[in-house]
Write an enzyme that holds these catalytic residues in place. Sequence first.
Site, mmCIF file in Angstrom:
data_model
loop_
_atom_site.group_PDB
_atom_site.id
_atom_site.type_symbol
_atom_site.label_atom_id
_atom_site.label_comp_id
_atom_site.label_asym_id
_atom_site.label_seq_id
_atom_site.Cartn_x
_atom_site.Cartn_y
_atom_site.Cartn_z
ATOM 1 N N GLY A 98 -13.564 -4.051 0.037
ATOM 2 C CA GLY A 98 -15.166 -3.634 0.357
ATOM 3 C C GLY A 98 -15.447 -2.707 -0.802
ATOM 4 C CE LYS A 111 -21.724 -18.891 6.276
ATOM 5 N NZ LYS A 111 -22.100 -18.305 7.574
ATOM 6 N NE ARG A 128 -4.216 -1.920 1.719
ATOM 7 C CZ ARG A 128 -5.417 -2.333 2.722
ATOM 8 N NH1 ARG A 128 -5.326 -1.587 3.856
ATOM 9 N NH2 ARG A 128 -6.311 -3.025 2.252
ATOM 10 N N GLY A 131 -10.055 -10.012 -1.147
ATOM 11 C CA GLY A 131 -9.021 -10.379 -0.495
ATOM 12 C C GLY A 131 -8.737 -11.942 -0.938
#
Length: 398
Positions: A379, A198, A37, A356
């Site tokens: 996200g 999921k 980063r 991720g």
Amino acid sequence: MTFKTLDDLTDLSGKTALVRVDFNVPVEDGKITDDTRLRVALPTIERLQKLGAKVALLAHFDRPKGKVVPEMSLKFVAPALSELLGVTVAFADDCVGKDAADVLKLVPQGGVALLENVRFHAGEEKNDPEFAAELAKLGDLYVNDAFSAAHRAHASTEGVAKLLPAYAGESMRRELDALNAALGQPERPVIGIVGGSKVSTKLDLLKNLVGKLDALAIGGGMANTFLFAQGVDVGGSLCEKDLKDTALEILAEAEAKGCKILLPVDVVVATEFKVNAAHRTFMTGTPLSDQDKIFDAGPRSAENLKKEIAASRTLIWNGPLGVFELPPFDAATVDVAKFAASQTKSAKLVAVAGGGDTVAALNHAGVIEDMSFVSTAGGAFLEWMEGKELPGVRALEN
């Protein structure tokens, strides 16, 4: 969406650029374990330096929840960034007020200062106008280079962009260009791969994609729920049986919108989850015992997916096809990833991936450098794929 970039800037002598970066780096025993980063921010910082600007960096670290937490200070980042830039990066003990202003006065034009964790102030996550105004006092222009934080309407990502001339940094521009190439104005046919454990965590994503893709492959534990909804025996596998009706609705919507759904036609089954566990491959529909668990898509499923990718011009990928962390359940993910990479290298495919687990899986397959673009934004990448508006990006719009 159109936005200003650093290409719109010329001489910044005498100016201070307030730059939002993502320095929420992994740390162990006080040391940065992965400086990716920091490296991602270098092109923006160095370009602003060459234009003559003072560079004031805004960032967050961890979750101090609006309070000063000494162990969540960004001070440890300054030496690491100094080494990467080859210049001394000054550090300010606050991101607003006298402390920040005094440090910036001492920084020469073309110099760099890192300001303290913006989340030490409650006004940051509340997007408080007064706090945003305090940040804006420190700069003459604002640059957002933190796509990973763009899904949050915080003072340093959205509020301050309304108060200063706002630009997308180099990393932000690369991200937005890649995402536009994947779903905004893609070359068709477009195929998507969505995996993970999921369905419940990716309902918005699936519902958005079936209206935009020509084909969608569903893998991982999610695929079990769709197979179960179609009456396929999944044994003791991870499966959200209560989402049967939802899965059928998604399948129906995909058919209505002309999106071909690809589910496994064969599966890799084992009774225990461990490295090199005894395993068998079954065609879907084969009766399974309660001890049998599906951990990967089978080789025929991988071949089917590769054929669809070969017939496509654009691929967008989020989530693995199996439990790739343990061999042999990484086989389908690695096989398909290597094929997608080869198509990309030969200019037959634009391949954009993110999330991720996806980044880890592509690293595991050794192909991350061969994809067109791999987002580490997490996200923000997922919300963009879900079709949601990202406040930090919207604030940059002309």
